[in-house]
Enzyme design. Structure first.
Site, short mmCIF file in Angstrom:
data_model
loop_
_atom_site.label_atom_id
_atom_site.label_comp_id
_atom_site.label_asym_id
_atom_site.label_seq_id
_atom_site.Cartn_x
_atom_site.Cartn_y
_atom_site.Cartn_z
N LYS A 493 -24.64 -6.23 -7.07
CA LYS A 493 -25.22 -5.74 -5.94
C LYS A 493 -25.94 -5.00 -5.74
CE LYS A 493 -20.92 -4.67 -2.87
NZ LYS A 493 -20.61 -5.59 -1.78
N TYR A 717 -39.28 22.58 9.93
CA TYR A 717 -39.56 22.00 11.94
C TYR A 717 -38.60 22.54 12.56
CZ TYR A 717 -42.51 18.55 9.88
OH TYR A 717 -43.72 18.17 9.07
#
Length: 822
Positions: A493, A717
């Protein structure tokens, strides 16, 4: 190619021959029932192991025209094999080794044997690169150095060969005594001795003694004196006193004394004293392992009498050894398999087998160059390759080179030929490659990497490498902990935990997994469209998807009475009976599943319906990895047994039961029931911190740019990191959009650059991050490991206070997956 009668084979292994009317000659040895390029010329060995038995596949092989078999027991239905030749022996693996040893004894060419803890395959391939223009050489394919790999390697020996290079590895005492008579080397090289496979030996000296058994009959031995344990053992062992020993050293006296090692950007210059004179070589590598491998090769060539000019000229031409096939996503929905590791008929057969397993594409194309390294006559070579292509289910063949044009007469399907790579690239049209699997197999001179770049889907430099060999190794580790009767359901999955659903499912299917499990129906449909035919359980089905599930033979997990009612109504509307379902029981996790109070109602519906057939009943353990909750785990298992017993007792057909997940398999093997579910364990995550598991996923990138940043400046940043001293800062093209968690910024996380940890500095950006290269010799283009062996995914998960599952599945779809296969 040498051929033997079945009678000669029987005599070589001391087997009892049960001859049939077929009098075919044996040219190929076969140990895998799925790989038979030339069935009528093959001899199959029914090797048995703890969880596999080659005798189970005799019927399938006979149906596919294999007629020669080595067995340890005769088939009960012998009448079904009227044309077969059987050779019965006590031990089929030993018979394989004895037959290969007999074959080796027919040749008197120089044979070089290589063993050691590390570097065997690289050294073997570099020796080939250095010698193939002067000698016709046979060598071990890839890293075929095991109890099975060595006899298959030596079987390649043919009369036209002038030299052989074979490697041998062992993992436990007593193994090398079986490999020595097969290789029977004239010259031995031991690369080094380390901790690899140490667990089965008393100590490192014991392991060294076992490895050196390979050279008990050799005339000459090459080794590095700086490995003190090797040097002391050789000098103190009377078996080596009569042998010619050629040594090299960086620190002391030796036949070849290295006096200077000078590393530049991507190369190393070495100066040495040999026979009283000074000599030097340069190699296009700077890492320590490459230097050691190169000096081993230098020493051997000097021992063989090659001139220093010849050696120096060819050393600088050494190329990187691609240890594995790479599978990448290509243009126009193609799958590209790049296997330019070597180019000869044996490696072509291995690569074609991998190509045949690409069921996601019906169309198969091979791009093949001239083979310069075989020593075979062109017409003989073309006939052998033509046979491989014709039997390999290839739809289109593209040949590049002057000699390969002769293949045209042997190829029945669509074929194209070009004189060189330049001409192929000149006329290349991307629209000619669509919805197909393409195998690239080219000699180094043809530079097939240029073709690979044309065919690969363009992506940025950050990739996730998935080592399929390691996945299979981990799968087999968990398999070894189970009873032979216990089945395995592999959980694929969430894009197989971020590793690629089809590729993982295909590999597991090839390795005989019993069941697959996915989370949602669309994952199952994708597997079906890609040609996966194994039974698939859908663990979280939506009632709106029931109709599409039945159209694609997907088996739903049923966890509620309402879900059972809706699914039964779907089957009724489609007039379907006895459709397989899986019943989920809630034993204390309080997630999906039937509770104890619902069991009687469930049983009444199940026993009165002919629309459904219960394939399995299962539950999910909440804390099987945590010893603090072992009592609760046992309570869950007890409740599961009671609930499932009640269901199974009221159904008049057998039902599989399963409750163990990966950590449960390791910690509670007594609760195997009929099947287990294996998920995260396949990727190397162990509840026992088990070092027998191998790393499957490596998340990696490169350095895009290196900046010299003066003290006092800030990075990224929000100016989150201030440089305190003059620093070298690397920019790496991986960010949070690729799955790199922002919490790893500002010194929390580290990445590996040239073997050393580099701290992540500043805030992680969407598409990139920055590393502090203090104390690290690195430059633009150098590789960066985000996680893999070191740091491991568990290391990253610990830093983030999460679990490896989350780290795996967060790696985004825009990161290209590259599949490696030996």
């Amino acid at each position: 190619m040498t051929e033997y009668s079945v009678r000669e084979i029987a005599e070589a292994c001391g087997g009892e021959l049960y001859p049939g009317p077929d009098r075919s000659k044996v040219r190929n040895l076969l140990i895998d029932s799925r790989k038979y390029s030339f069935p009528s010329e093959s001899l199959f060995f029914a090797i048995t192991g703890e969880r596999h038995d080659g005798h189970n596949y005799l019927g399938d092989l006979y149906f596919n025209h294999v007629r020669n078999f080595v067995v340890s027991r005769m088939p009960l239905n012998i009448a079904d094999f009227p044309e077969a030749n059987f050779i019965r022996v006590e031990d089929t693996l030993l018979a394989l080794q004895q037959i290969s040893a007999m074959h080796r004894s027919r040749f008197s060419i120089p044979v070089i044997g290589i063993t050691g803890s590390n570097g065997k395959t690289i050294l073997k391939e570099w020796l080939f690169q250095l010698l193939y223009k002067d000698k016709v050489i046979v060598r071990s394919p890839k890293s075929y150095n095991s109890q099975v790999g060595v006899p298959l390697s030596v079987w390649q020996l043919s009369p036209h060969h002038e030299m052989a290079l074979f490697e041998a590895g062992i993992s436990r005492p007593g193994e090398m005594k079986y490999l020595e008579p097969i290789i029977k080397p004239d010259i031995g090289i031991i690369t080094n001795i380390g901790q690899a496979h140490q667990e089965n030996f008393k100590d490192t000296r014991h392991k060294l003694a076992e490895k050196l058994i390979l050279f008990s009959g050799a005339d000459m031995l090459v080794y590095c004196r700086d490995h003190k344990l090797i040097d002391e053992y050789v000098k103190g062992n009377k078996n080596f006193l009569k042998k010619k020993v050629f040594t090299w050293s960086v620190t002391g006296q030796a036949d070849l004394e290295i006096i200077k090692i000078e590393k530049t950007n991507n190369s190393t210059q070495l100066e040495a004293i040999y026979l009283g004179g000074q000599c030097e070589i340069s190699i296009p590598f700077s890492d320590r392992a490459s230097v050691e491998n190169a000096v081993h090769a230098w020493a051997l060539l000097l021992l063989l009498g090659y001139s220093q000019d010849y050696i120096a000229c060819n050393m600088m031409r050494l190329t990187q050894v691609a240890m594995r096939m790479e599978q990448k996503k290509g243009i126009n929905n193609c799958a590209i398999i790049n296997d330019s590791y070597n180019s000869d008929p044996s490696s072509l057969a291995i690569a074609m087998d991998f190509l045949s397993r690409q069921t996601q594409h019906e169309k198969k194309t091979i791009i093949l160059s001239d083979m310069f390294e075989t020593g075979m006559r062109t017409d003989e070579l073309n006939m052998e390759i033509g046979g491989l292509i014709s039997r390999g289910g290839v739809d289109r063949f593209i040949g590049i080179g002057e000699n390969i044009k002769g293949l045209k007469q042997f190829i029945r399907g669509n074929s194209e030929f070009y004189p060189d790579t330049d001409e192929f690239i000149r006329v290349f049209d991307p629209e000619d490659f669509r919805n197909e699997a393409v195998l690239l197999k080219g000699s180094r001179e043809f530079e097939f990497e240029r073709i690979s770049l044309l065919l690969e889907e363009k992506a940025h430099a950050t990739v996730m490498e998935i080592n399929l060999n390691n996945l299979v190794q981990n799968f087999n580790y968990f398999k070894s902990r189970l009873e032979p009767r216990t089945r395995i359901m592999a959980v694929v999955k969430a894009f197989s935990y971020g590793s690629g659903s089809y590729e993982i499912a295909s590999t597991l299917s090839y390795n005989l997994v019993d069941y697959l499990a996915v989370a949602f129906f669309d994952e199952g449909i994708s597997l079906r469209k890609a040609g996966i035919s194994l039974p698939v359980m859908v663990m979280n089905p939506d009632p709106g998807s029931y109709s599409m599930m039945t159209d694609n033979m997907l088996e739903p997990e049923i966890y509620s009475l309402s879900g059972l009612k809706h699914f039964t109504e779907t089957l009724q509307s489609k007039n379907i009976s006895n459709y397989p379902i899986h019943i989920k029981l809630d034993t204390g996790m309080y997630r999906l599943g039937f509770q104890s109070k619902e069991i009687e109602d469930l049983i009444r519906i199940l026993s009165n319906s002919n629309k459904i057939c219960v394939k399995s009943v299962f539950s999910h353990l909440a804390a099987s990895d945590d010893p603090d909750h072992d009592d609760f785990t046992r309570e869950q298992v007890s409740l599961f047994k009671d609930m499932s017993d009640a269901i199974c007792a009221r159904l008049d057909y057998p039902v599989l039961r399963h409750i163990l997940n990966s950590s449960g398999i390791e910690r509670f093997p007594e609760y195997q029931f009929d099947m287990v579910r294996l998920g995260i364990g396949m990727y190397g995550i162990s509840a026992l911190k088990n070092n027998k598991l191998a790393t499957v996923n490596t998340f990696k990138s490169i350095i895009s740019q290196v900046k010299e940043v003066p003290a006092g400046q800030t990075i990224g940043y929000a100016r989150a990191h201030k440089v305190r001293v003059d620093s070298r800062i690397a920019v790496v093209p991986v960010g949070y959009a690729d799955g790199l968690d922002r919490r790893l910024g500002n010194g929390v996380g580290k990445m590996l650059v040239n073997g050393l940890p580099a701290a992540v500095v500043g805030n992680i950006c969407m598409d990139m991050c920055m590393l502090d290269l203090s104390g690290i010799d690195a430059r633009e283009g150098d590789e960066v490991i985000i996680f893999g062996e070191d740091p491991s995914i568990s290391d990253i998960a610990d830093l983030l206070s999460t679990i490896p599952y989350e780290v795996f599945t967060n790696v985004s779809g825009r990161v290209k997956r590259v599949y490696l296969q030996e």
